[in-house]
Design an enzyme around this catalytic site. Structure first.
Site, PDB file in Angstrom:
ATOM      1  N   ALA A  10     -23.709  -3.345  28.547  1.00  0.00           N
ATOM      2  CA  ALA A  10     -23.091  -3.808  29.786  1.00  0.00           C
ATOM      3  C   ALA A  10     -23.926  -4.900  30.447  1.00  0.00           C
ATOM      4  O   ALA A  10     -23.392  -5.926  30.884  1.00  0.00           O
ATOM      5  CB  ALA A  10     -22.886  -2.635  30.750  1.00  0.00           C
ATOM      6  N   GLU A 110     -11.490   8.905  14.903  1.00  0.00           N
ATOM      7  CA  GLU A 110     -12.321   9.831  15.668  1.00  0.00           C
ATOM      8  C   GLU A 110     -11.445  10.675  16.575  1.00  0.00           C
ATOM      9  O   GLU A 110     -10.231  10.454  16.685  1.00  0.00           O
ATOM     10  CB  GLU A 110     -13.393   9.080  16.459  1.00  0.00           C
ATOM     11  CG  GLU A 110     -14.451   8.432  15.576  1.00  0.00           C
ATOM     12  CD  GLU A 110     -15.596   7.826  16.352  1.00  0.00           C
ATOM     13  OE1 GLU A 110     -15.641   7.966  17.588  1.00  0.00           O
ATOM     14  OE2 GLU A 110     -16.470   7.193  15.720  1.00  0.00           O
ATOM     15  N   HIS A 258     -21.418  16.251  24.055  1.00  0.00           N
ATOM     16  CA  HIS A 258     -20.974  15.968  22.696  1.00  0.00           C
ATOM     17  C   HIS A 258     -21.034  17.271  21.914  1.00  0.00           C
ATOM     18  O   HIS A 258     -22.033  17.992  21.952  1.00  0.00           O
ATOM     19  CB  HIS A 258     -21.858  14.914  22.036  1.00  0.00           C
ATOM     20  CG  HIS A 258     -21.238  14.300  20.829  1.00  0.00           C
ATOM     21  ND1 HIS A 258     -21.099  14.985  19.633  1.00  0.00           N
ATOM     22  CD2 HIS A 258     -20.693  13.071  20.620  1.00  0.00           C
ATOM     23  CE1 HIS A 258     -20.511  14.205  18.753  1.00  0.00           C
ATOM     24  NE2 HIS A 258     -20.257  13.036  19.314  1.00  0.00           N
ATOM     25  N   ARG A 300     -13.371  15.666  23.141  1.00  0.00           N
ATOM     26  CA  ARG A 300     -14.718  16.224  23.115  1.00  0.00           C
ATOM     27  C   ARG A 300     -14.897  17.408  24.069  1.00  0.00           C
ATOM     28  O   ARG A 300     -15.590  18.376  23.733  1.00  0.00           O
ATOM     29  CB  ARG A 300     -15.740  15.139  23.467  1.00  0.00           C
ATOM     30  CG  ARG A 300     -15.953  14.159  22.350  1.00  0.00           C
ATOM     31  CD  ARG A 300     -16.897  13.059  22.767  1.00  0.00           C
ATOM     32  NE  ARG A 300     -17.138  12.134  21.665  1.00  0.00           N
ATOM     33  CZ  ARG A 300     -17.790  10.997  21.784  1.00  0.00           C
ATOM     34  NH1 ARG A 300     -18.284  10.637  22.949  1.00  0.00           N
ATOM     35  NH2 ARG A 300     -17.959  10.214  20.736  1.00  0.00           N
ATOM     36  N   HIS A 375     -24.114  14.088  26.754  1.00  0.00           N
ATOM     37  CA  HIS A 375     -23.959  12.849  25.990  1.00  0.00           C
ATOM     38  C   HIS A 375     -23.516  11.660  26.832  1.00  0.00           C
ATOM     39  O   HIS A 375     -24.013  10.545  26.651  1.00  0.00           O
ATOM     40  CB  HIS A 375     -22.941  13.090  24.879  1.00  0.00           C
ATOM     41  CG  HIS A 375     -22.675  11.911  24.003  1.00  0.00           C
ATOM     42  ND1 HIS A 375     -23.651  11.313  23.234  1.00  0.00           N
ATOM     43  CD2 HIS A 375     -21.530  11.207  23.772  1.00  0.00           C
ATOM     44  CE1 HIS A 375     -23.128  10.291  22.565  1.00  0.00           C
ATOM     45  NE2 HIS A 375     -21.847  10.199  22.885  1.00  0.00           N
ATOM     46  N   ARG A 410     -14.181  11.207  28.546  1.00  0.00           N
ATOM     47  CA  ARG A 410     -14.091   9.930  27.837  1.00  0.00           C
ATOM     48  C   ARG A 410     -13.565  10.112  26.420  1.00  0.00           C
ATOM     49  O   ARG A 410     -13.984  11.008  25.700  1.00  0.00           O
ATOM     50  CB  ARG A 410     -15.460   9.255  27.796  1.00  0.00           C
ATOM     51  CG  ARG A 410     -15.459   7.964  26.993  1.00  0.00           C
ATOM     52  CD  ARG A 410     -16.770   7.237  27.061  1.00  0.00           C
ATOM     53  NE  ARG A 410     -17.879   7.918  26.423  1.00  0.00           N
ATOM     54  CZ  ARG A 410     -18.092   7.953  25.114  1.00  0.00           C
ATOM     55  NH1 ARG A 410     -17.222   7.389  24.271  1.00  0.00           N
ATOM     56  NH2 ARG A 410     -19.156   8.569  24.624  1.00  0.00           N
TER      57      ARG A 410
END
Length: 581
Positions: A10, A110, A258, A300, A375, A410
């Protein structure tokens, strides 16, 4: 001049975007530019709708689904639309990615993605490759005199004048502070230390760096947890700096664990499950089948929660996700090796294979023990899609920001994309702000899409609640036992780290949060920045009396329609003048 703090994906994207638009930029990092921080640790990849038949709208739909009902749809649409454009541009200028034999980009699958859309580099070394690529571009700008680089400097505080951020106080990053962005000397020195004065003070070796705009790209706060996949510096200190200056912070209760990490916190990428690995309990059962339609590729938060429940229910050895339970759940990647041929795992996941070998695991022949680890954090400084915060002159990007793009959880591999997209947008917006002559670009809570909490978070040193009430909360916590997410008595909350692990984990409850809040408040009053920030996270978790995404309450197990929105907090002391130069 624009000051960008942080040199991950970022921060680098932000600095490059601002330089491209003609701004004078200083890029400050607490380490060396090549270190990479969390960006370099990212294994999974970059999610982007660049494959045949894929669309930004399909990517958006998956992002909304994973976010558990509170995703900022406008921000997510920017992520998926602009993200596809930026990734294509990076490919055009040579970003190294894994490719098929015909030269096309290899795209992996994923968790919670409807189609394969994950780009990788070096198998499981995507973050490191991306960081190297961006750092090379930044160093070219430094060599050309268009970008100033300041390495091994930390931010002590923001300079706020007349309600606007006009710079920051910097100091050398010392061994004591490590990768931290915040000086411990900035915390109140005693139970009654004036918070505003503490925020305005500066260590003796600090210097003022005046700027037309400051962009914080300092990362998230998952490293505040004892078991984490993160770089040690990701403890929320940049977010705390902004909160001390008066900026709104939002969604701090949402911490993503995670599902598959080693005991040491080293990550085993979600891409491994995407390639065919499965989760098994100690009896060898695939427990995710029947728990979610996507099984091991569920979002997740779902997978981590199911591992937690398997362990606690006694389906595997151990009472909780503590030391006694490690190894109770296993990731079985042997089907990949068996179906794709000998050497497949080492070729596809070289970094993970090396780490496992170093720990004595041969995942080509047997399942490996895994456990959830902190995570990624969805909370941060409340900001809009241009990176603007509630304070004029202060911008934020990446994991330090809370745009609502991830909602309550997320989607896998959206984090590197977030840094690319919103880093670029923050850099462009900061450059425009600087060129505008400092017009009031601060954004209200409504403009940020958040609802302000009714009560501000009390500053360190405020003892209005009283020690007697705090003692009762600890006793109440002890009565609840020692299950994960519950503080099991005074001995368990004697330290800040213990309180974080016990009360802010995968599952929380009122008693545990109340007891931990006392510890955080006490230790913040004694000068702990970690305790002060943990207190903000705890306050957010206590306020949200429902379970949603990565925030799960044992005492409020249902999702409540009335909580279908994002919430922001403000530090009480931030309402007072701070940082007057």
């Amino acid at each position: 001049m624009i000051l960008v703090v942080g040199a991950g994906v970022a921060g680098l994207s932000c600095a490059l975007a601002a330089v491209t638009r003609g701004a004078d930029v200083v890029l400050a990092t607490s380490g060396r530019l090549r270190d990479g921080g969390n960006t370099a640790l990212a294994q999974g990849g970059i999610a982007a709708a660049v494959g045949p038949g894929d669309t930004a709208e399909a990517h958006l739909a998956d992002t909304l689904s994973a976010g558990a009902g509170i995703v900022n749809t406008a921000a997510a649409r920017v992520l998926t639309t602009e993200g596809a454009r930026i990734v294509r541009e990076l490919l055009d200028v040579g970003l190294p990615v894994d490719r098929a034999s015909d030269g096309s980009v290899s795209l992996g699958l994923e968790g919670a993605h409807g189609v394969p859309r994950i780009l990788h580099s070096g198998g499981d070394r995507t973050g490191a490759a991306l960081h190297t690529f961006l750092a090379d571009r930044a160093l070219a700008e430094v060599a050309g005199g268009r970008l100033q680089l300041r390495e091994e400097v930390a931010v002590a505080s923001l300079i706020v004048e007349a309600g606007q951020v006009v710079g920051a106080r910097l100091r050398p990053a010392t061994a004591q502070s490590g990768p931290s962005a915040l000086s411990e000397s900035m915390a109140p020195s005693g139970p009654s230390a004036p918070f505003a004065a503490a925020a305005a003070a500066a260590p003796a070796d600090a210097i003022e760096q005046r700027a037309d705009a400051v962009v914080l790209a300092t990362g998230g706060y998952a490293a505040m947890f004892p078991r984490t996949t993160n770089h040690a510096g990701a403890r929320g200190e940049g977010i705390l700096i902004a909160a001390r200056a008066g900026a709104l912070v939002a969604d701090l209760e949402f911490v993503q664990f995670h599902p598959t990490a080693l005991e040491t916190g080293e990550l085993v990428s979600e891409a491994v499950r995407g390639a065919g690995a499965v989760l098994r309990d100690a009896a060898g059962r695939r427990f995710m089948q029947g728990r979610h339609p996507l099984a091991e590729l569920a979002p997740r938060d779902v997978v981590a929660r199911e591992i937690h429940r398997v362990v606690r229910a006694g389906d595997a050895a151990g009472p909780g996700l503590g030391a006694d339970a490690l190894g109770a759940v296993f990731l079985d990647a042997t089907p990949i090796e068996r179906e794709r041929g000998a050497g497949s795992l080492a070729k596809m996941f070289p970094g993970i294979s090396a780490a496992l070998a170093a720990h004595g695991h041969d995942w080509t022949r047997e399942p490996i023990p895994v456990t959830p680890a902190a995570h990624y954090t969805m909370g941060g400084v409340a900001s809009d899609t241009l990176g603007r915060s509630s304070l004029p002159g202060l911008f934020v990007a990446g994991e330090a920001a809370s745009t609502g793009v991830h909602g309550a959880n997320r989607l896998a591999s959206n984090s590197l994309l977030e840094g690319l997209v919103f880093g670029e947008r923050a850099g462009a917006a900061a450059a425009a702000f600087a060129a505008s002559g400092h017009q009031d670009w601060g954004v209200t809570a409504a403009g940020l899409g958040v609802r302000l909490a009714a009560e501000p978070v009390r500053r360190p040193g405020d003892t209005a609640k009283g020690e007697a009430a705090a003692a009762k909360r600890i006793a109440d916590g002890a009565a609840e036992g020692a299950a994960e997410g519950t503080v099991g008595g005074a001995a368990d909350v004697s330290g800040v780290a213990d309180a974080i692990a016990a009360a802010l984990g995968i599952e929380r409850d009122a008693a545990g949060l109340a007891a931990a809040a006392h510890v955080f408040h006490r230790e913040a009053s004694r000068g702990s920045n970690l305790a002060e920030f943990a207190g903000l996270v705890c306050a957010a978790a206590r306020a949200r009396t429902e379970s949603r995404g990565a925030h799960q309450r044992a005492d409020y197990p249902a999702t409540d329609r009335d909580w279908g929105g994002r919430r922001a907090l403000v530090l009480e002391a931030a309402r007072e003048p701070v940082g007057v130069g």
